[in-house]
Scaffold this motif. Structure first.
Motif, PDB file in Angstrom:
ATOM      1  N   ASP A 115      36.493  33.534  31.757  1.00  0.00           N
ATOM      2  CA  ASP A 115      35.144  33.199  32.218  1.00  0.00           C
ATOM      3  C   ASP A 115      35.139  32.497  33.573  1.00  0.00           C
ATOM      4  O   ASP A 115      34.199  32.660  34.354  1.00  0.00           O
ATOM      5  CB  ASP A 115      34.428  32.326  31.188  1.00  0.00           C
ATOM      6  CG  ASP A 115      34.075  33.098  29.920  1.00  0.00           C
ATOM      7  OD1 ASP A 115      34.031  34.341  29.977  1.00  0.00           O
ATOM      8  OD2 ASP A 115      33.863  32.450  28.878  1.00  0.00           O
ATOM      9  N   GLU A 116      36.184  31.723  33.864  1.00  0.00           N
ATOM     10  CA  GLU A 116      36.211  30.943  35.100  1.00  0.00           C
ATOM     11  C   GLU A 116      37.414  31.263  35.973  1.00  0.00           C
ATOM     12  O   GLU A 116      37.662  30.551  36.952  1.00  0.00           O
ATOM     13  CB  GLU A 116      36.204  29.439  34.776  1.00  0.00           C
ATOM     14  CG  GLU A 116      35.006  28.975  33.965  1.00  0.00           C
ATOM     15  CD  GLU A 116      33.695  29.143  34.714  1.00  0.00           C
ATOM     16  OE1 GLU A 116      33.723  29.116  35.965  1.00  0.00           O
ATOM     17  OE2 GLU A 116      32.640  29.308  34.056  1.00  0.00           O
ATOM     18  N   SER A 128      32.823  43.450  29.712  1.00  0.00           N
ATOM     19  CA  SER A 128      31.439  43.111  29.376  1.00  0.00           C
ATOM     20  C   SER A 128      30.913  43.954  28.228  1.00  0.00           C
ATOM     21  O   SER A 128      30.174  43.460  27.362  1.00  0.00           O
ATOM     22  CB  SER A 128      30.538  43.304  30.601  1.00  0.00           C
ATOM     23  OG  SER A 128      30.925  42.449  31.651  1.00  0.00           O
ATOM     24  N   ALA A 133      30.285  37.802  24.644  1.00  0.00           N
ATOM     25  CA  ALA A 133      30.262  36.405  25.083  1.00  0.00           C
ATOM     26  C   ALA A 133      30.900  36.199  26.455  1.00  0.00           C
ATOM     27  O   ALA A 133      30.810  35.115  27.036  1.00  0.00           O
ATOM     28  CB  ALA A 133      30.963  35.518  24.051  1.00  0.00           C
ATOM     29  N   TYR A 134      31.515  37.232  26.986  1.00  0.00           N
ATOM     30  CA  TYR A 134      32.217  37.148  28.275  1.00  0.00           C
ATOM     31  C   TYR A 134      31.237  36.896  29.415  1.00  0.00           C
ATOM     32  O   TYR A 134      30.227  37.590  29.554  1.00  0.00           O
ATOM     33  CB  TYR A 134      32.966  38.462  28.478  1.00  0.00           C
ATOM     34  CG  TYR A 134      33.479  38.774  29.862  1.00  0.00           C
ATOM     35  CD1 TYR A 134      34.579  38.105  30.402  1.00  0.00           C
ATOM     36  CD2 TYR A 134      32.893  39.795  30.615  1.00  0.00           C
ATOM     37  CE1 TYR A 134      35.062  38.445  31.656  1.00  0.00           C
ATOM     38  CE2 TYR A 134      33.379  40.138  31.867  1.00  0.00           C
ATOM     39  CZ  TYR A 134      34.463  39.456  32.392  1.00  0.00           C
ATOM     40  OH  TYR A 134      34.955  39.802  33.629  1.00  0.00           O
ATOM     41  N   THR A 135      31.528  35.898  30.249  1.00  0.00           N
ATOM     42  CA  THR A 135      30.674  35.584  31.397  1.00  0.00           C
ATOM     43  C   THR A 135      31.459  35.608  32.712  1.00  0.00           C
ATOM     44  O   THR A 135      30.989  35.086  33.725  1.00  0.00           O
ATOM     45  CB  THR A 135      30.019  34.198  31.232  1.00  0.00           C
ATOM     46  OG1 THR A 135      31.051  33.194  31.135  1.00  0.00           O
ATOM     47  CG2 THR A 135      29.134  34.158  29.991  1.00  0.00           C
ATOM     48  N   GLY A 136      32.629  36.211  32.690  1.00  0.00           N
ATOM     49  CA  GLY A 136      33.502  36.153  33.866  1.00  0.00           C
ATOM     50  C   GLY A 136      33.377  37.301  34.843  1.00  0.00           C
ATOM     51  O   GLY A 136      34.199  37.407  35.765  1.00  0.00           O
TER      52      GLY A 136
END
Length: 202
Positions: A115-116, A128, A133-136
């Motif tokens: 994510d970061e 994705s 839940a992936y936000t990266g």
């Protein structure tokens, strides 16, 4: 002392993807390579190799783990393998490097490790689509086949040589110049200086 590299095995794991990396890890003789499974029973790789895990995920020694390598396999695309997510989080929090290739990158995403951090995978959008839940996505780099960032190595299914290079560099195997010669040999069939004389003599 962190002297053990764990390799996750499961039914249908892609046996070739980390082969170069594992060979180079074992070559100096300073590192232990141990296989770890979801259970103690033998598993069969995608290529038909039968492997008996040395231990199960709940037996991992976080204090002694230098790295956990996660190969690809249909398991991850099905969304299975939840116990690996917990183990990955535990090992990374304890200071171990987590290295995933091909669909193995999906379980790194499920553990929240992408994510970061700058990372890559098989193609833009795959993570994705399979890890809600992936936000990266803003940190995804489609221009490389393998990359290391923040104790996490990620690689495309097309980047087994690049993956091995990242593992070699992370574990500080060989000198920087020897690492470049190694990559030139396995990626571009460029003989390193120490082989040129032997080739000419032959």
């Amino acid at each position: 002392m962190r002297n053990t590299v764990y390799f996750l095995v499961f039914e249908g794991f892609a046996d070739w993807q980390a082969a170069l990396a594992l060979c180079e890890i074992r070559r100096p003789g300073d590192w232990q390579v141990r296989t770890v499974g979801f259970a103690a029973a033998p598993v069969t790789s995608m290529g038909g190799l039968r492997v008996q895990p040395d231990m199960t995920l709940d037996q991992l020694d976080a204090a002694g783990a230098a790295m956990l390598i996660v190969p690809g396999g249909h398991l991850w695309q099905r969304g299975d393998g939840a116990p690996a997510v917990a183990a990955i989080r535990r090992l990374h929090a304890a200071g171990a490097v987590i290295a995933g290739i091909d669909s193995g990158v999906l379980v790194l995403a499920r553990a929240g490790l992408l994510d970061e951090r700058r990372h890559t995978g098989n193609w833009p959008g795959q993570i994705s689509a399979q890890v809600p839940a992936y936000t990266g996505a803003p940190h995804y780099d489609s221009e490389v086949l393998a990359i290391s960032d923040g104790g996490v190595i990620s690689a495309s299914h097309l980047g087994s040589v690049e993956f091995a290079r990242e593992v070699i560099q992370t574990l500080d195997l060989y000198s920087p110049s020897d690492r470049e010669h190694w990559f030139g040999l396995f990626k571009h069939a460029q003989l390193p200086p120490w082989c040129v004389g032997e080739a000419m003599a032959a």
